[in-house]
Design a protein around this motif. Sequence first.
Motif, PDB file in Angstrom:
ATOM      1  N   ILE A  37       0.838  -1.199   0.000  1.00  0.00           N
ATOM      2  CA  ILE A  37       0.000   0.000   0.000  1.00  0.00           C
ATOM      3  C   ILE A  37       0.875   1.252   0.000  1.00  0.00           C
ATOM      4  CG2 ILE A  37      -1.683   1.341   1.326  1.00  0.00           C
ATOM      5  CD1 ILE A  37      -2.877  -1.264   2.313  1.00  0.00           C
ATOM      6  N   LEU A  38       1.909   1.237   0.843  1.00  0.00           N
ATOM      7  CA  LEU A  38       2.791   2.407   0.923  1.00  0.00           C
ATOM      8  C   LEU A  38       3.559   2.601  -0.377  1.00  0.00           C
ATOM      9  CD1 LEU A  38       3.869   4.692   2.682  1.00  0.00           C
ATOM     10  CD2 LEU A  38       5.654   3.135   3.487  1.00  0.00           C
ATOM     11  N   VAL A  39       4.021   1.497  -0.979  1.00  0.00           N
ATOM     12  CA  VAL A  39       4.721   1.601  -2.268  1.00  0.00           C
ATOM     13  C   VAL A  39       3.819   2.254  -3.302  1.00  0.00           C
ATOM     14  CG1 VAL A  39       5.658   0.288  -4.200  1.00  0.00           C
ATOM     15  CG2 VAL A  39       6.317  -0.316  -1.874  1.00  0.00           C
ATOM     16  N   SER A  40       2.562   1.811  -3.362  1.00  0.00           N
ATOM     17  CA  SER A  40       1.617   2.359  -4.340  1.00  0.00           C
ATOM     18  C   SER A  40       1.368   3.842  -4.102  1.00  0.00           C
ATOM     19  CB  SER A  40       0.298   1.580  -4.287  1.00  0.00           C
ATOM     20  OG  SER A  40       0.496   0.226  -4.647  1.00  0.00           O
ATOM     21  N   ARG A  41       1.207   4.228  -2.840  1.00  0.00           N
ATOM     22  CA  ARG A  41       0.951   5.631  -2.528  1.00  0.00           C
ATOM     23  C   ARG A  41       2.166   6.508  -2.854  1.00  0.00           C
ATOM     24  NH1 ARG A  41      -3.438   6.981   0.672  1.00  0.00           N
ATOM     25  NH2 ARG A  41      -2.304   8.875   1.219  1.00  0.00           N
ATOM     26  N   LEU A  42       3.352   6.057  -2.461  1.00  0.00           N
ATOM     27  CA  LEU A  42       4.551   6.842  -2.730  1.00  0.00           C
ATOM     28  C   LEU A  42       4.823   6.940  -4.226  1.00  0.00           C
ATOM     29  CD1 LEU A  42       6.948   5.505   0.069  1.00  0.00           C
ATOM     30  CD2 LEU A  42       5.753   7.701   0.011  1.00  0.00           C
ATOM     31  N   SER A  43       4.609   5.832  -4.934  1.00  0.00           N
ATOM     32  CA  SER A  43       4.825   5.857  -6.376  1.00  0.00           C
ATOM     33  C   SER A  43       3.852   6.809  -7.063  1.00  0.00           C
ATOM     34  CB  SER A  43       4.675   4.441  -6.946  1.00  0.00           C
ATOM     35  OG  SER A  43       4.856   4.431  -8.340  1.00  0.00           O
ATOM     36  N   THR A  44       2.599   6.784  -6.616  1.00  0.00           N
ATOM     37  CA  THR A  44       1.613   7.716  -7.171  1.00  0.00           C
ATOM     38  C   THR A  44       2.020   9.163  -6.924  1.00  0.00           C
ATOM     39  OG1 THR A  44      -0.205   6.142  -6.927  1.00  0.00           O
ATOM     40  CG2 THR A  44      -0.781   8.471  -7.019  1.00  0.00           C
TER      41      THR A  44
ATOM     42  N   LEU B 254       7.444  -1.187   6.121  1.00  0.00           N
ATOM     43  CA  LEU B 254       7.148   0.196   5.758  1.00  0.00           C
ATOM     44  C   LEU B 254       8.415   0.969   5.389  1.00  0.00           C
ATOM     45  CD1 LEU B 254       4.443   0.988   8.463  1.00  0.00           C
ATOM     46  CD2 LEU B 254       4.078   0.576   6.023  1.00  0.00           C
ATOM     47  N   TYR B 255       9.462   0.809   6.202  1.00  0.00           N
ATOM     48  CA  TYR B 255      10.709   1.516   5.890  1.00  0.00           C
ATOM     49  C   TYR B 255      11.367   0.951   4.634  1.00  0.00           C
ATOM     50  CZ  TYR B 255      10.693   4.294  10.155  1.00  0.00           C
ATOM     51  OH  TYR B 255      10.374   5.203  11.132  1.00  0.00           O
ATOM     52  N   LEU B 256      11.266  -0.360   4.441  1.00  0.00           N
ATOM     53  CA  LEU B 256      11.798  -0.959   3.225  1.00  0.00           C
ATOM     54  C   LEU B 256      11.043  -0.466   2.001  1.00  0.00           C
ATOM     55  CD1 LEU B 256      13.725  -3.012   1.890  1.00  0.00           C
ATOM     56  CD2 LEU B 256      11.983  -4.768   2.307  1.00  0.00           C
ATOM     57  N   ALA B 257       9.726  -0.340   2.121  1.00  0.00           N
ATOM     58  CA  ALA B 257       8.909   0.164   1.016  1.00  0.00           C
ATOM     59  C   ALA B 257       9.305   1.599   0.667  1.00  0.00           C
ATOM     60  CB  ALA B 257       7.425   0.096   1.392  1.00  0.00           C
ATOM     61  N   GLN B 258       9.499   2.423   1.671  1.00  0.00           N
ATOM     62  CA  GLN B 258       9.893   3.808   1.430  1.00  0.00           C
ATOM     63  C   GLN B 258      11.275   3.888   0.777  1.00  0.00           C
ATOM     64  OE1 GLN B 258      10.613   6.289   4.916  1.00  0.00           O
ATOM     65  NE2 GLN B 258       9.553   7.998   3.942  1.00  0.00           N
ATOM     66  N   PHE B 259      12.218   3.092   1.288  1.00  0.00           N
ATOM     67  CA  PHE B 259      13.572   3.116   0.731  1.00  0.00           C
ATOM     68  C   PHE B 259      13.592   2.617  -0.710  1.00  0.00           C
ATOM     69  CE2 PHE B 259      17.336   0.540  -0.248  1.00  0.00           C
ATOM     70  CZ  PHE B 259      18.304   1.529  -0.255  1.00  0.00           C
TER      71      PHE B 259
ATOM     72  N   TRP C 291      13.201   5.228  -7.891  1.00  0.00           N
ATOM     73  CA  TRP C 291      12.846   6.455  -8.606  1.00  0.00           C
ATOM     74  C   TRP C 291      14.090   7.281  -8.924  1.00  0.00           C
ATOM     75  CZ3 TRP C 291       8.480   8.001 -10.890  1.00  0.00           C
ATOM     76  CH2 TRP C 291       8.361   9.356 -11.270  1.00  0.00           C
ATOM     77  N   SER C 292      15.027   7.317  -7.966  1.00  0.00           N
ATOM     78  CA  SER C 292      16.265   8.068  -8.208  1.00  0.00           C
ATOM     79  C   SER C 292      17.123   7.419  -9.292  1.00  0.00           C
ATOM     80  CB  SER C 292      17.075   8.177  -6.913  1.00  0.00           C
ATOM     81  OG  SER C 292      17.550   6.911  -6.499  1.00  0.00           O
ATOM     82  N   ARG C 293      16.912   6.112  -9.514  1.00  0.00           N
ATOM     83  CA  ARG C 293      17.649   5.385 -10.551  1.00  0.00           C
ATOM     84  C   ARG C 293      16.879   5.309 -11.866  1.00  0.00           C
ATOM     85  NH1 ARG C 293      22.995   4.863  -9.105  1.00  0.00           N
ATOM     86  NH2 ARG C 293      23.132   4.490  -6.864  1.00  0.00           N
ATOM     87  N   LYS C 294      15.845   6.121 -11.997  1.00  0.00           N
ATOM     88  CA  LYS C 294      15.033   6.159 -13.220  1.00  0.00           C
ATOM     89  C   LYS C 294      14.303   4.838 -13.474  1.00  0.00           C
ATOM     90  CE  LYS C 294      16.797  10.251 -14.072  1.00  0.00           C
ATOM     91  NZ  LYS C 294      16.017  11.486 -13.855  1.00  0.00           N
ATOM     92  N   ARG C 295      13.916   4.138 -12.395  1.00  0.00           N
ATOM     93  CA  ARG C 295      13.145   2.909 -12.499  1.00  0.00           C
ATOM     94  C   ARG C 295      11.764   3.152 -11.919  1.00  0.00           C
ATOM     95  NH1 ARG C 295      16.845   2.022 -15.269  1.00  0.00           N
ATOM     96  NH2 ARG C 295      18.250   0.221 -15.312  1.00  0.00           N
ATOM     97  N   ASP C 296      10.742   2.638 -12.600  1.00  0.00           N
ATOM     98  CA  ASP C 296       9.366   2.829 -12.159  1.00  0.00           C
ATOM     99  C   ASP C 296       9.091   1.935 -10.951  1.00  0.00           C
ATOM    100  OD1 ASP C 296       6.697   3.234 -11.805  1.00  0.00           O
ATOM    101  OD2 ASP C 296       6.101   2.757 -13.855  1.00  0.00           O
TER     102      ASP C 296
END
Length: 423
Positions: free
Chosen positions: A295-302, A373-378, A384-389
């Motif tokens: 869920i956190l990955v999806s929210r942060l990615s959005t 949660l912390y792993l998802a955020q990291f 994203w910083s590596r230009k990967r979706d």
Amino acid sequence: MLTTVGLLFTGELLDHVSRWRAMQTIDELIIIIPVVLNLKGNLEMNLSARLGTAANIGELDDPITRRKIILGNLSLLQVQATVVSFVAACVSVIVGSIVQLTASSAIASTPDFDSGNTNSTVFHYARLPHRPMPPHDSKLKSGLTEFTMVASSAMLSTCISSVILGSFMCTLIVLCRRFGRDPDNIAPPIAACLGDLVTLCLIGAVSSVLITFLNTLYPLILGILLILSAIICFIFVRQNTFVRRLVTQGWSPLFGAMLISSGTGMVLDIFASRYEGFPLLAIVISGLPGSVGSILVSRLSTALHAAASTRVSSSRHSKEPSPRLVMLTLLLVTLPIEVAFLSTLRALGWLRLPIIFALFSVVFFCCAVCTSLYLAQFLTNFLWSRKRDPDMYALPIHSALMDLVGQLLLVLCFEIVTALGVY
């Protein structure tokens, strides 16, 4: 809660499916189940994350664009499902051959061998309880006929599952958008809940039908037709401008997750018989934190896609809660579910749960959720910083790592309470 219930039903269903004729005839059909569920579940999670992001940045608001995106993603899902299931069939044959060689060596070195009491052990991957293999007496040795049977069963079941679940997830996300609900909060847990259950049902049903045609050409013909169907879908995807680039993305984390899950399977294989209730508790301490992290990955990615898009105004970003608040909310939401789960096990008498053990298990469950949660955020920020979706790369790795971390934490919990003389 839905994720927990779905995982429990999946474990119980596996117990019944493993006794069916097809599973007792061909070892590889049992071996392929955890591999397929791990890889296939990641495909649905990726789909829900991609469409959730597309919905939140407004790409699904236009009917023509929405139709192209949905049809393109469903076609891509068919291609991925076919490739993933074929690779899983290859892995199952390799593992099955290793298991047979190991079992043969053990039999040869055991003077008091009783052929009626033989069990083969397989690696069971993410979120599934350990089940002993049926006896080897009446087993077919691995060969081209059995590989064709396993590959055809896996490809057909995953392709049907992709049509059913993919269509359902697309409909769910469109409805969430229409009624003003955030799909990032709803779609990933639903995908995790239904994905394993539906795919396992289909594998059992398809293999039970195809086993009657084992020594015929029908499984081979079916496999060829499915591969041709995947090629047609591949051509369609390449012509779709919205999903064309996705064909070559996301494969490395899928198969990387499969390798990580091998470690999870070995942990489960070692400790499932050593500690009472380990497989049942491993379902929740691995699956639920993984779903929360998704869920956190999806929210942060959005949020990252929205910030890079001109479709979403800055006023909407200011209304979004901070990542720390989201993480704290997710932790507080899952904690009562873990307590309710343990209380249910104790009330139904399924597992002996001393109070000290229950307290330690809750503490380690919280550690697993925080780690997730912390792993998802990291992972999301790093990719994203590596230009990967992150919608393509983060979820498979995150899910596999949390399966491994969750089970290692559960082992530590059992070790501590055993050292204290409580369990």
